[in-house]
Design a protein around this motif. Structure first.
Motif, PDB file in Angstrom:
ATOM      1  N   ILE A 377       0.855  -1.241   0.065  1.00 59.68           N
ATOM      2  CA  ILE A 377      -0.004  -0.046   0.234  1.00 59.68           C
ATOM      3  C   ILE A 377       0.810   1.159   0.116  1.00 59.68           C
ATOM      4  O   ILE A 377       1.567   1.436   1.075  1.00 59.68           O
ATOM      5  N   VAL A 379       1.111   5.236   0.068  1.00 51.06           N
ATOM      6  CA  VAL A 379       0.380   6.101   0.372  1.00 51.06           C
ATOM      7  C   VAL A 379       0.928   7.767  -0.278  1.00 51.06           C
ATOM      8  O   VAL A 379       0.331   8.467   0.437  1.00 51.06           O
ATOM      9  N   VAL A 396      -2.997   4.391  -2.604  1.00 52.87           N
ATOM     10  CA  VAL A 396      -3.890   4.812  -1.788  1.00 52.87           C
ATOM     11  C   VAL A 396      -3.575   6.140  -1.115  1.00 52.87           C
ATOM     12  O   VAL A 396      -3.070   6.135   0.068  1.00 52.87           O
ATOM     13  N   LEU A 398      -2.559   9.252   1.125  1.00 52.53           N
ATOM     14  CA  LEU A 398      -2.810   9.345   2.852  1.00 52.53           C
ATOM     15  C   LEU A 398      -4.029  10.240   2.637  1.00 52.53           C
ATOM     16  O   LEU A 398      -4.829   9.950   3.556  1.00 52.53           O
ATOM     17  N   THR A 400      -6.806  10.406   1.280  1.00 55.87           N
ATOM     18  CA  THR A 400      -7.858   9.636   1.130  1.00 55.87           C
ATOM     19  C   THR A 400      -8.341   8.672   2.088  1.00 55.87           C
ATOM     20  O   THR A 400      -9.471   8.462   2.109  1.00 55.87           O
ATOM     21  N   LEU A 401      -7.429   8.295   3.021  1.00 57.15           N
ATOM     22  CA  LEU A 401      -7.661   7.216   3.944  1.00 57.15           C
ATOM     23  C   LEU A 401      -8.595   7.671   5.003  1.00 57.15           C
ATOM     24  O   LEU A 401      -8.791   6.657   5.688  1.00 57.15           O
ATOM     25  N   ASN A 406     -12.930   5.077   0.494  1.00 57.11           N
ATOM     26  CA  ASN A 406     -11.623   4.801  -0.147  1.00 57.11           C
ATOM     27  C   ASN A 406     -10.720   3.608   0.344  1.00 57.11           C
ATOM     28  O   ASN A 406      -9.760   3.340  -0.489  1.00 57.11           O
ATOM     29  N   VAL A 407     -11.167   3.392   1.601  1.00 55.38           N
ATOM     30  CA  VAL A 407     -10.324   2.155   2.207  1.00 55.38           C
ATOM     31  C   VAL A 407     -11.038   0.794   1.693  1.00 55.38           C
ATOM     32  O   VAL A 407     -10.217  -0.068   1.670  1.00 55.38           O
ATOM     33  N   VAL A 418       2.991  -1.332   4.317  1.00 55.67           N
ATOM     34  CA  VAL A 418       2.495   0.082   4.041  1.00 55.67           C
ATOM     35  C   VAL A 418       3.757   0.920   4.012  1.00 55.67           C
ATOM     36  O   VAL A 418       4.560   1.083   4.773  1.00 55.67           O
ATOM     37  N   ALA A 429      -1.051   6.629   8.018  1.00 59.04           N
ATOM     38  CA  ALA A 429      -1.902   5.721   7.206  1.00 59.04           C
ATOM     39  C   ALA A 429      -2.184   4.320   8.148  1.00 59.04           C
ATOM     40  O   ALA A 429      -3.239   4.005   8.239  1.00 59.04           O
ATOM     41  N   LEU A 433      -5.628   3.031   9.192  1.00 54.89           N
ATOM     42  CA  LEU A 433      -5.968   1.535   8.549  1.00 54.89           C
ATOM     43  C   LEU A 433      -6.279   0.593  10.215  1.00 54.89           C
ATOM     44  O   LEU A 433      -7.486  -0.070  10.105  1.00 54.89           O
ATOM     45  N   GLN A 436      -9.739   1.431  11.286  1.00 58.46           N
ATOM     46  CA  GLN A 436     -10.971   1.034  10.503  1.00 58.46           C
ATOM     47  C   GLN A 436     -10.924  -0.354  10.539  1.00 58.46           C
ATOM     48  O   GLN A 436     -11.558  -1.068   9.743  1.00 58.46           O
TER      49      GLN A 436
END
Length: 467
Positions: A377, A379, A396, A398, A400-401, A406-407, A418, A429, A433, A436
């Motif tokens: 990943i 970022v 991806v 950062l 947008t995270l 987006n995740v 990452v 980042a 993650l 989430q």
């Protein structure tokens, strides 16, 4: 005569303190104004004026704070409309600071009210130009920020006229003092220096070269990345006003026991950990977001944390006030306290902790051929990714995270490696993650700057794959 540039690296922002014969002026102050008050006291001068070059979008300015503490009027250029008392200067209007003369040059283009201030020294000669976001070293202010109903092409056209009729006619030896330096998102590609001269910019700044208006508009409006999401919020705050920093401190500098801290978090208050990234990965309070004070803290806090979101802090001992100050610089005012004793207090209380595994790039090289669930990943920004990246990596960015949508493209069953460019953004980042629900995480130390030098990691560039 004294002219001092006060540069804040994590915001790439420059404020200026000018004094002469017992009087002083401050240009584009930060919200935390103690430095300017201290300079005035140490130099035995009175702050007479506060000059703003425009409504800043990337930070909350200290115009109201400083005016409230000194009584000095706030000066903006023509076409300014604000929700508080300001002196709207006329184009060409002059102000005396001791034996210095400061002349207003209305320079629309970045915004409608953008204004430069031409300082004449004590002998009356033009000496330096405070350009705000109109002219940077190697660049000009982007024309797509907080422009009301005008298009970026409209404002770029105004910028062309500004450069032709207000900036280029100035003497080559006049010093250019801009509001921003390298790393700022207020331009496309600012140079490495924080000041220059008109002559140097005529020679080296792409936007100061001879071209038609149509060519200029196309050049200045092309290649603009999306501005950070907090820019419109900060511009509105600067235009409409804000609470005093003292009131922000009163609310935020509240030491919390572990039990009080847990109660805040249960009420949908976010945990922000401002310790260094390398410290955070070794252990942290579950669901914490890491944004270390050792990097571009304010910019990433403004980008990733909703403006009104309530926060509690975990900091290195003694860094609570600094953390709140830097958050306030980008308009994040809703800190409700900090964990008394910091992370160590949480550990001593026997509470559950979390961590992120750090690995060196050579471990990534060893794992790539043998782990079918491995996913890299990246970022970094898309522009960084396009120059070179690990083969098969998912980009991806950062910024947008913070959005779960987006995740969703990331498979939580994979082993996620990452990385960013150097290691700061990747820890932010990874913390997002983790928050989430992603747990198979590894943070690659040193980022892409070290990964690309590691044999065995396939690197994709626009023309080939290197192993």
């Amino acid at each position: 005569m004294e002219i001092k540039q006060l540069y804040t690296g994590c915001l790439s922002e420059a404020a200026y303190f000018i004094s002469s014969d017992g009087e002083a002026a401050v240009i584009d102050p930060l919200r935390d104004v103690d430095a300017y008050l201290k300079m005035a006291e140490e130099n035995g001068v009175k702050i007479k004026y506060i000059f703003e070059t425009h409504f800043h979008a990337d930070f909350v300015s200290g115009h109201l704070e400083l005016s409230g503490k000194t009584g000095a009027p706030i000066i903006y250029g023509p076409d300014t409309e604000a929700s508080f008392k300001v002196h709207v200067a006329k184009d060409g209007e002059e102000f005396m600071v001791g034996k210095l003369k400061i002349k207003v040059l209305h320079t629309p283009g970045h915004t409608l009210e953008s204004t430069c201030y031409l300082l004449h020294d004590e002998a009356g000669a033009p000496y330096c130009l405070f350009t705000g976001d109109t002219l940077f070293v190697g660049d000009v202010g982007r024309p797509d920020l907080f422009s009301g109903n005008l298009s970026k092409e409209d404002l770029a056209g105004m910028m062309y006229e500004t450069l032709q009729h207000k900036i280029k006619p100035l003497n080559d030896n006049i010093i250019v003092y801009p509001a921003h330096g390298p790393g700022s998102s207020c331009g496309k590609a600012l140079g490495p220096e924080t000041f220059s001269t008109i002559g140097t910019q005529k020679a080296n700044n792409y936007a100061m070269q001879d071209m038609t208006k149509e060519e200029f508009i196309k050049t200045v409006t092309s290649g603009l990345s999306a501005p950070p999401s907090y820019f419109p919020v900060n511009a509105r705050i600067n235009k409409e006003g804000y609470d005093s920093l003292d009131s922000v401190f009163d609310k935020g500098l509240q030491p919390l026991t572990v039990a009080q801290f847990k109660q805040k978090v249960a009420d949908d208050v976010w945990i922000l950990d401002t310790r260094a990234a390398t410290t955070f990965t070794q252990g942290f309070v579950p669901d914490s977001i890491s944004i270390g004070l050792d990097g571009r803290f304010a910019e990433w806090a403004g980008t990733l944390i909703p403006n009104k979101q309530a926060l509690v802090l975990i900091t290195e001992p003694g860094m609570e006030k600094e953390s709140i100050t830097r958050l306030a610089r980008v308009g994040i005012d809703n800190v409700l306290g900090y964990l008394d004793g910091g992370y160590e207090a949480w550990v001593l209380a026997g509470e559950r902790i979390d961590l992120i595994i750090d690995i060196e790039p050579d471990e990534l090289a060893m794992d790539i051929p043998h782990d079918n669930l491995l996913e890299v990943i990246d970022v970094r920004k898309p522009s960084e990714f396009d120059i070179a990246h690990v083969k098969g990596a998912i980009n991806v960015p950062l910024d947008t995270l913070a959005d779960p949508l987006n995740v969703a493209m990331i498979d939580e069953n994979n082993n996620l490696y990452v990385h960013c460019a150097g290691g700061y953004r990747s820890v932010i980042a990874a913390s997002l993650l983790k928050r989430q629900g992603y747990h198979n995480l590894r943070n690659v130390l040193g980022g892409f700057s070290k990964i690309k030098a590691e044999k065995g990691v396939p690197i994709v560039t626009p023309d080939k794959v290197n192993i």
